[in-house]
Motif scaffolding. Structure first.
Motif, PDB file in Angstrom:
ATOM      1  N   GLU A 141      44.398 -14.656  27.478  1.00  0.00           N
ATOM      2  CA  GLU A 141      43.461 -14.944  26.466  1.00  0.00           C
ATOM      3  C   GLU A 141      43.162 -13.842  25.433  1.00  0.00           C
ATOM      4  OE1 GLU A 141      41.720 -17.910  26.047  1.00  0.00           O
ATOM      5  OE2 GLU A 141      42.515 -18.689  27.822  1.00  0.00           O
TER       6      GLU A 141
ATOM      7  N   ALA B 197      46.093 -12.788  22.324  1.00  0.00           N
ATOM      8  CA  ALA B 197      45.395 -12.515  21.177  1.00  0.00           C
ATOM      9  C   ALA B 197      45.798 -11.126  20.315  1.00  0.00           C
ATOM     10  CB  ALA B 197      44.137 -12.858  21.094  1.00  0.00           C
ATOM     11  N   TYR B 198      45.901 -10.141  21.201  1.00  0.00           N
ATOM     12  CA  TYR B 198      45.935  -8.932  20.451  1.00  0.00           C
ATOM     13  C   TYR B 198      47.434  -8.747  20.260  1.00  0.00           C
ATOM     14  CZ  TYR B 198      46.034  -3.819  20.075  1.00  0.00           C
ATOM     15  OH  TYR B 198      46.111  -2.581  19.660  1.00  0.00           O
TER      16      TYR B 198
ATOM     17  N   ARG C 147      35.247 -10.212  24.954  1.00  0.00           N
ATOM     18  CA  ARG C 147      35.028 -11.616  25.595  1.00  0.00           C
ATOM     19  C   ARG C 147      35.274 -11.444  27.280  1.00  0.00           C
ATOM     20  NH1 ARG C 147      37.494 -16.518  22.309  1.00  0.00           N
ATOM     21  NH2 ARG C 147      36.378 -17.477  23.743  1.00  0.00           N
TER      22      ARG C 147
ATOM     23  N   TYR D   9      28.020 -12.955  19.802  1.00  0.00           N
ATOM     24  CA  TYR D   9      29.080 -13.550  19.223  1.00  0.00           C
ATOM     25  C   TYR D   9      28.891 -14.989  18.825  1.00  0.00           C
ATOM     26  CZ  TYR D   9      33.780 -15.903  19.278  1.00  0.00           C
ATOM     27  OH  TYR D   9      34.770 -16.743  19.074  1.00  0.00           O
TER      28      TYR D   9
ATOM     29  N   GLN E 126      48.691 -12.212  17.610  1.00  0.00           N
ATOM     30  CA  GLN E 126      47.737 -12.184  16.612  1.00  0.00           C
ATOM     31  C   GLN E 126      47.007 -11.057  15.838  1.00  0.00           C
ATOM     32  OE1 GLN E 126      44.757 -15.348  17.968  1.00  0.00           O
ATOM     33  NE2 GLN E 126      46.512 -16.828  18.443  1.00  0.00           N
ATOM     34  N   GLY E 127      47.140 -10.167  16.671  1.00  0.00           N
ATOM     35  CA  GLY E 127      46.494  -8.841  16.154  1.00  0.00           C
ATOM     36  C   GLY E 127      45.094  -8.820  16.111  1.00  0.00           C
ATOM     37  N   LYS E 128      44.235  -9.591  17.100  1.00  0.00           N
ATOM     38  CA  LYS E 128      42.888  -9.774  17.107  1.00  0.00           C
ATOM     39  C   LYS E 128      42.445  -8.966  18.463  1.00  0.00           C
ATOM     40  CE  LYS E 128      42.431 -14.149  15.025  1.00  0.00           C
ATOM     41  NZ  LYS E 128      42.000 -15.457  15.057  1.00  0.00           N
ATOM     42  N   ASP E 129      41.277  -8.228  18.172  1.00  0.00           N
ATOM     43  CA  ASP E 129      40.862  -7.484  19.451  1.00  0.00           C
ATOM     44  C   ASP E 129      39.563  -8.130  19.864  1.00  0.00           C
ATOM     45  OD1 ASP E 129      40.022  -5.901  21.206  1.00  0.00           O
ATOM     46  OD2 ASP E 129      38.999  -4.048  19.995  1.00  0.00           O
ATOM     47  N   ILE E 130      39.656  -9.150  20.930  1.00  0.00           N
ATOM     48  CA  ILE E 130      38.523  -9.822  21.458  1.00  0.00           C
ATOM     49  C   ILE E 130      38.344  -9.530  22.916  1.00  0.00           C
ATOM     50  CG2 ILE E 130      39.000 -11.861  20.012  1.00  0.00           C
ATOM     51  CD1 ILE E 130      40.397 -13.232  22.189  1.00  0.00           C
ATOM     52  N   SER E 131      38.687  -8.071  23.127  1.00  0.00           N
ATOM     53  CA  SER E 131      38.397  -7.897  24.381  1.00  0.00           C
ATOM     54  C   SER E 131      36.809  -7.743  24.927  1.00  0.00           C
ATOM     55  CB  SER E 131      38.684  -6.132  24.626  1.00  0.00           C
ATOM     56  OG  SER E 131      37.884  -5.304  23.664  1.00  0.00           O
TER      57      SER E 131
ATOM     58  N   ARG F  91      28.991 -16.809  15.221  1.00  0.00           N
ATOM     59  CA  ARG F  91      29.753 -17.641  14.560  1.00  0.00           C
ATOM     60  C   ARG F  91      29.138 -18.638  13.896  1.00  0.00           C
ATOM     61  NH1 ARG F  91      34.703 -18.240  16.824  1.00  0.00           N
ATOM     62  NH2 ARG F  91      34.830 -20.132  15.646  1.00  0.00           N
TER      63      ARG F  91
END
Length: 480
Positions: A234, A238-239, A249, A328, A242-247, A332
């Motif tokens: 997860e 993503a990091y 979560r 979050y 996709q280059g997303k930082d969703i840490s 959304r």
């Protein structure tokens, strides 16, 4: 001064018709005056409990005039005076202070000495404390007892958690005297034999959750495995991809996936050994052969597995309840609403999704309700009020129903996502798919066991029938 006090004490005891002679001359249970060496927490709690039960209590102390507050109705004397006043003496002092007792051997000869001491760790001394006490005073009758009770248990009386008194000793009369005292205090007595069992009783108090070790290790192992597994799928995926930082979560979303996964697997592991035992009995054709040791240990810790599974399920429920108030989620929802307003469009209501989500939540609530019922019925105060058939029905029939509802809850969560290639990040299956393996296997095997032909044979085996009966074999050989 001490002789005068001893004389007055003897007159008091005689006025109450209490026998002060040793065990060899009089039975211990007839004595109403008991002596306690030691005025610490355990000694004071024991004395208070004995007073409430109707005994007279005298304390033996090194400093009888400054030994601290004692229960009302008791008195403190020197060790020698107290030893002569009663035929049953509780030794509530540490082993390292036993040496002075050797000087009291003449006064303690023929007395019943109840050793309640424990050690700080196993194998601290070459012999058990009670055996050492018996060697110091060979003329006394040493009984190991009351060491498994705490001062709290003695103050509050017997409870479901601590109402058993284990004892051992070489003298049957001495053990009978101690057993009757413990019974009068409201405890259940379990005789473990001779004084050679004292080391076992002393080590018993040093055990730290022995029945919980395997379930706890299993719970920690499963939690760690699925946490890092989902972390990679997860967060790290993503990091990297996709280059997303969703840490962020990790704290709620990731935890709320780990808890139900571990809970469902541990619930299935509660019922898997019973299924394995059933097939093993079918294969052997008899119930009179022992199960393997690993299966025995597994079956003995099913209650602890179930309680830990309930704890994880409760955490899942609590984490789910806070989802609407998360920053979050609120972000959304507001972003989606603003986007629809800007684009002047609305999403159509999907009846299929509504059915799926409502069924998902409804089945989850029913599963957790049954889960909670299983946990409540395992409490001693509840299970003691149930007959064996009632307890078996709740833990077995309703237990499998709970496993079914919780598994169905997970299936509804996954729905048809397993058909999407995007669900297999880095070619790894989702966590919910992995957690369904063990429950699905258990339910499938249980269905096989409840088939009429299989269930009939298994019932006969558990009632004593054997596939190869030795007596039938003898009869056939004689006939031929």
């Amino acid at each position: 001064m001490s002789a005068a006090r001893l004389s007055s004490m003897s007159k008091e005891v005689n006025s109450e018709s209490v026998l002060l002679c040793p065990l060899s001359m009089a039975a211990g249970p007839e004595q109403k005056l008991l002596c306690i060496f030691g005025t610490g927490d355990l000694g004071r709690s024991l004395g208070q409990r004995l007073l409430q039960t109707g005994y007279k209590v005298v304390y033996g102390s090194r400093r009888p005039h400054s030994c601290g507050p004692l229960p009302v109705g008791t008195r403190a004397l020197s060790h020698g005076e107290a030893a002569q006043a009663a035929g049953l003496v509780f030794i509530c002092i540490h082993r390292e202070n036993y040496d002075f007792l050797e000087t009291l051997a003449p006064q303690l000869k023929g007395k019943v000495l109840v050793d309640v001491s424990n050690n700080l760790r196993k194998n601290l001394y070459p012999e058990a404390n009670a055996q050492y006490l018996q060697r110091l005073i060979p003329g006394a009758h040493v009984v190991k007892a009351f060491n498994t009770l705490s001062a709290w248990a003695l103050q509050n009386g017997p409870s479901d958690a601590s109402r058993q008194v284990y004892l051992c000793g070489n003298s049957a009369e001495a053990k009978q005297a101690v057993a009757e005292t413990a019974t009068k205090l409201g405890f259940t007595v379990l005789d473990r034999g001779s004084l050679s069992a004292a080391r076992e009783l002393e080590d018993f108090t040093l055990q730290l959750f022995p029945e919980w070790r395997l379930p706890l290790r299993l719970a920690i192992g499963l939690t760690a495995f699925f946490f890092f597994y989902l972390l990679i799928r997860e967060i790290i995926y993503a990091y990297v991809e996709q280059g997303k930082d969703i840490s962020f979560r990790i704290m709620v979303s990731l935890a709320n996936k780990v808890f139900p996964i571990v809970s469902l697997i541990m619930l299935a592991l509660c019922y898997l050994p019973g299924v394995i035992a059933g097939f093993l009995q079918l294969y052997r054709g008899t119930k009179y052969r022992r199960f393997p040791d690993w299966l025995d240990r597994w079956m003995l810790c099913r209650k602890q597995l179930g309680l830990l599974a309930l704890a994880f399920a409760s955490l899942h429920v609590l984490y789910t309840l806070i989802i609407p108030i998360r920053y979050y989620v609120r972000y959304r929802l507001s972003a989606h609403t603003i986007l629809q307003i800007k684009e002047n469009r609305t999403s159509e209501f999907d009846t299929a999704i509504a059915w799926r989500t409502d069924s998902y939540y409804s089945v989850g609530i029913l599963g957790f309700g049954l889960y909670f019922l299983l946990g409540i019925s395992s409490l001693p105060s509840v299970s003691n009020a149930l007959s064996w058939r009632e307890f078996s029905f709740i833990q077995s029939k309703l237990g499998y129903l709970t496993l079914f509802f919780c598994s169905l809850h997970t299936y509804l969560y996954g729905w048809k996502m397993f058909l999407n290639s995007s669900s297999y990040k880095w070619y790894t299956p989702p966590g919910y798919m992995l957690c369904l393996v063990v429950p699905s296997v258990v339910l499938a095997l249980k269905v096989l066991l409840v088939l009429p032909c299989v269930d009939h044979t298994l019932t006969r085996i558990r009632q004593g029938w054997e596939r190869t009966d030795p007596e039938d074999g003898c009869k056939r050989s004689l006939l031929t």
